[in-house]
Write a protein that holds these residues in place. Structure first.
Motif, short mmCIF file in Angstrom:
data_model
loop_
_atom_site.label_atom_id
_atom_site.label_comp_id
_atom_site.label_asym_id
_atom_site.label_seq_id
_atom_site.Cartn_x
_atom_site.Cartn_y
_atom_site.Cartn_z
N GLN A 74 0.83 -1.21 0.00
CA GLN A 74 0.00 0.00 0.00
C GLN A 74 0.87 1.26 0.00
N ARG A 116 -6.29 6.80 -3.75
CA ARG A 116 -5.74 6.71 -2.39
C ARG A 116 -6.83 6.27 -1.40
N PHE A 117 -8.04 6.81 -1.58
CA PHE A 117 -9.14 6.42 -0.71
C PHE A 117 -9.49 4.94 -0.87
N PHE A 169 -7.12 3.22 1.34
CA PHE A 169 -7.44 3.42 2.75
C PHE A 169 -8.66 2.63 3.18
N GLY A 214 -7.45 -0.67 4.32
CA GLY A 214 -6.17 -0.44 4.99
C GLY A 214 -5.64 -1.66 5.74
N ASN A 235 -1.30 9.17 5.18
CA ASN A 235 -2.73 9.25 5.50
C ASN A 235 -3.13 10.68 5.86
N TYR A 286 -6.58 12.71 4.36
CA TYR A 286 -7.40 12.06 5.39
C TYR A 286 -8.86 12.08 4.95
N PRO A 297 -13.74 4.95 3.33
CA PRO A 297 -12.32 4.91 3.68
C PRO A 297 -12.06 5.20 5.15
N TYR A 298 -12.95 5.97 5.78
CA TYR A 298 -12.67 6.48 7.12
C TYR A 298 -12.33 5.39 8.12
N GLU A 342 -8.78 3.58 7.36
CA GLU A 342 -7.54 4.26 7.00
C GLU A 342 -6.57 4.17 8.18
#
Length: 857
Positions: A436, A453-454, A457, A460, A652, A656, A662-663, A666
């Motif tokens: 990653q 990227r999300f 995440f 993750g 991250n 963010y 993703p939240y 991540e």
């Protein structure tokens, strides 16, 4: 009944392989003898003789029976030989099954010398009973052997502390109401002696000593119960005392029972029905001596029921421990299983590099399915561990080819292409933290790369080296906060323990939850507790990045984090500043203020964020950190635990998510949720307990739906406790749990549902409008079955057909009322069809958890 849980996970999502069935070689050999062809000559006879000498050591009566069959074959009495052979073949299978079961309970390293000797004696007895064809006795001894092995294994799997806590809970069983003062005093003394045996540093020997001392406690309680049974004037009181344990046995889902459990459960159920009939006789009896005689008969039936329960419960406890372990392991493995099952052996006409690993994994996985479907959960756990090992080997081979993809991406566009390809193939969830990070490096933060990227995440992964070291720190945090050293008491640990006990004692008063002084909060006292917790946690966390808590860099903030308790927005429980040093704020006016677990979770979670901000500053070499500090978390000199993880945190922070899919996973949130959830769970006061005598011990295993309301925000009623409590969710909200309902009339099996609210321990409310779902039509047969069951207590000794029309109508009305059904059809034939009114009946439908949103559980 629907498919088993593991079949749903392991079978339905595999488009490449048909299932293979493993057959015991011995059984296969015996079954190859063609019963109809026994007269074809010496070749078939020799095949039989060879088969019966393979796979199992024949002894005693089996040898005699084998020789009798050979004699019949030699005499060409083939009809008689076939008959004898059929019975012999079945008993051979039973013997093999018993031997295989016994072999699974090998000498466990955690066994004490006494347990090891007991197990050896049981194995000898099993062999003797098989030779004498006492298969029931042999099966019972296998169960005893399994219990010894399970107890020893539990000390390894659960840890001595957890086993000791379970034993303490059992020793602290309540003395029955009605006990004499002398009896109560004696039992309390026995309890004290058993508990004292576990004082100081724990060991397997200490736990076994305590278990032996606990036996007189249980015997004394049982003696009181027996005395009360004899002296009680009302046997219904005796029956009520058994209800909780009785429900645990009779309501245990049949498809998850072992053969021994089914036998014991059937015996309990038979005794229960007899006791209920005798209680019905007692309730109808009037006047003496009829009432006294009915009470005596009912009491005797209840005594028999209690004996059956006492036999069944140990089996249930040992078996259910294996069931819970099995499903917990399967739950953790599911995201990887879903990927492993999509990896083909052949791609574009050529063998894949992971073909051999895939084949080995398939064999083990199929064996797991067979064992679970047979209710052999201890054996399934053994095979599931093997399956996990083979699956890791398979996924590691697949990850190796992903390395080639990642390293081949020459620019950010190609890196985004790799992410898209891996997403389409469902492979993002098996990426290592290093893979990653390599992709993130090639896709700098910004609008162009944000979506890619999300995606990373949302799937993750924490670095394995970091997780190993973090677990050690986590343990130290709990030990230091509670003062539970376990090995040696220091002045610091004794003081911490004293303070913690003081916190427990006064928590309700300090948080305004004292019934005698409602709302009287002691904010300064709470701020002092939280401040101390935050500083102690931070002191342990900074060790991960190579810092010495007693020799910190110049200008290192003291304290690095401050905690305040103030009124905030009603919807906010707590928050922290995204900087270092940091300030954590707890909302004193939130409706969950005072919830011990939630408040501890918030402090530990937000404090983890504060530490993350420190790590990012250390990674960047910003004040108060110099080059030497930076070198510990960055570059070739970085500590193994921080080489990847520190940079992942920094990446991250540059993009963010803060919300959406993703939240939750991540890196910054994955770490904080784990730290807060697991720490606060361990700190929970009083410590979480699992009762082996109530259904509370069965939660978080599997959910079976009883009914679903037809309304907006539909409610699902479960047949047993769902176990969704704050203290078991590692901080997740109910809305974080997504579900799939199967078997609901009119509802597509692919419909995604989300838990909106926890109504009670059996009921969940969903974010789903079920008002358009159709009701289920209930057959006349189902209605009559309910009426027959009710008639046994209302009209003992009479068949349903023998009842008068008015009596049948009364039963019918009662059934409709109890089941929430509505009659339809003509008045003369209104039992032909019954329709559920407000409920959509989905009995035995299964709720399948979406594991991808709950990797930590």
């Amino acid at each position: 009944m629907g498919k088993s849980a593991i079949r749903e996970v392991l079978e339905s999502i595999n488009p490449f392989k048909k299932k293979k069935k493993k057959v015991n070689p011995m059984v296969a050999d015996v079954q190859t003898v063609d019963f109809e062809a026994l007269g074809l000559g010496g070749e078939t006879i020799q095949a039989f003789r060879s088969a019966t000498n393979a796979g199992i050591t024949l002894a005693g009566k089996l040898v005699e029976r084998r020789d009798a069959i050979v004699e019949q074959i030699d005499a060409k009495n083939y009809a008689q030989a076939r008959q004898l052979l059929s019975a012999f073949n079945g008993d051979i299978k039973a013997c093999i099954a018993i031997q295989e079961d016994a072999a699974l309970y090998a000498d466990t390293p955690a066994m004490t010398d006494e347990e090891r000797e007991h197990a050896r004696q049981l194995r000898l007895s099993i062999a003797e009973d098989i030779g004498a064809m006492k298969l029931d006795e042999a099966a019972d001894e296998v169960e005893q052997l399994g219990a010894i092995s399970a107890r020893a294994q539990a000390r390894t799997d659960l840890g001595l502390e957890r086993v000791a806590q379970i034993l303490r809970d059992e020793i602290n069983a309540s003395v029955p109401e009605g006990a004499l003062p002398k009896e109560t005093k004696e039992i309390e003394g026995l309890k004290a002696a058993a508990l004292k045996a576990m004082d100081g540093e724990l060991s397997a020997e200490k736990i076994e000593a305590a278990r032996k001392l606990a036996k007189p406690v249980f015997s004394a309680i049982e003696a009181i119960e027996r005395r009360l049974e004899v002296t009680s004037a009302d046997p219904t009181v005796l029956y009520e005392r058994l209800k909780l344990r009785l429900d645990d046995i009779t309501k245990y889902p049949g498809e998850y029972q072992s053969a021994a459990m089914r036998k014991a459960t059937q015996a309990v159920d038979t005794a229960r029905m007899e006791a209920q009939l005798r209680l019905a006789d007692f309730s109808r009896a009037s006047g003496e001596p009829a009432r006294g005689q009915a009470a005596k008969v009912a009491t005797a039936a209840i005594s028999t029921l209690r004996q059956k329960i006492d036999t069944a419960l140990p089996l249930l406890r040992a078996h259910d421990e294996q069931v819970r372990k099995y499903f917990a392991t399967l739950k953790r493995m599911t995201p990887q299983i879903q990927v492993a099952d999509t990896l083909p052996e052949v791609d574009n006409g050529s063998d894949t590099p992971w073909k051999a690993e895939r084949q080995a994994y398939d064999v083990s996985r199929d064996a797991v399915v067979v064992l679970q479907d047979a209710g052999k959960f201890r054996e399934a756990n053994v095979e599931l561990a093997n399956c996990a090992r083979l699956m890791k080997a398979l996924l590691d081979k697949r990850r190796a080819s992903i390395d080639t993809q990642v390293s081949g991406a020459a620019n950010q566009g190609q890196a985004r292409g790799v992410v898209a390809d891996l997403k389409n193939k469902g492979l993002l969830k098996i990426l290592t933290a290093k893979q990653q990070l390599d992709l993130l490096r090639k896709m700098p933060a910004g609008a162009t790369n944000q979506a890619a990227r999300f995606e990373l995440f949302a799937n993750g992964a924490m670095d394995e080296e970091f997780v190993k070291e973090e677990q050690k720190v986590l343990k130290n945090i709990i030990t230091r906060l509670r003062g539970d050293d376990g090995k040696k008491a220091t002045p610091e640990s004794l003081k911490a323990k004293e303070e913690w006990e003081d916190n427990e004692k006064n928590w309700a008063a300090w948080t305004g939850n004292d019934p005698e002084q409602p709302g009287a909060k002691d904010i300064p006292k709470l701020e002092g507790i939280f401040q101390k917790i935050a500083e102690m946690q931070f002191k342990e966390l900074i060790k991960l990045s190579g810092l010495d808590p007693d020799n910190l860099p110049q200008n290192f903030p003291a304290p690095p984090v401050r905690v305040s308790v103030v009124p905030l927005n009603p919807n906010t429980f707590g928050e922290t500043t995204a900087d270092f040093p940091a300030t954590i704020t707890i909302n004193s006016e939130h409706h969950m203020f005072g919830d011990y677990k939630e408040m501890m979770d918030t402090i530990l979670h937000e404090n983890a964020h504060a530490w993350q901000m420190m790590i990012i500053k250390q990674f960047k070499g910003e004040d108060p950190f110099g080059p030497q500090d930076q070198a510990k978390v960055r570059g070739a000199t970085a500590l193994p635990a921080m080489k990847v993880q520190a940079e992942l945190f920094a990446e991250n922070l540059t993009s963010y998510a803060g919300a959406g899919d993703p939240y939750r996973h991540e890196p910054l949130e994955e770490h904080a949720w784990t730290m807060g959830g697991k720490s606060s769970q361990a700190l929970l006061v009083p410590p979480p307990k699992r009762s082996f005598d109530s259904s509370k011990g069965l939660k978080n295993k599997f959910w079976v739906v009883s009914s679903m309301s037809r309304s907006a925000g539909a409610r699902v009623r479960l047949t047993e406790r769902h176990g969704i409590y704050v203290d078991e969710w590692e901080g997740e909200r109910a809305k974080d749990k997504k579900l799939t309902l199967e078997g609901v009339p009119g509802l597509a099996p692919t419909t995604r549902l989300v838990v909106d609210k926890v109504i009670d321990e059996f009921t969940l409310q969903l974010t789903y409008n079920a008002s358009g779902l159709r009701g289920r039509m209930v057959s006349k047969t189902e209605v009559e079955q309910e009426m027959i069951a009710l008639a046994k207590t209302r009209h003992p000794g009479k068949k349903l057909a023998e009842l008068s029309k008015s009596e049948r109508k009364a039963l019918f009305d009662d059934v409709l009322d109890q089941e929430d059904w509505e009659a339809s059809g003509s008045e003369d034939d209104q039992t032909a069809v019954v329709r559920a009114t407000d409920e959509v009946d989905v009995e035995h439908a299964r709720l399948v958890l979406d594991e991808s949103v709950d990797k930590l559980a």
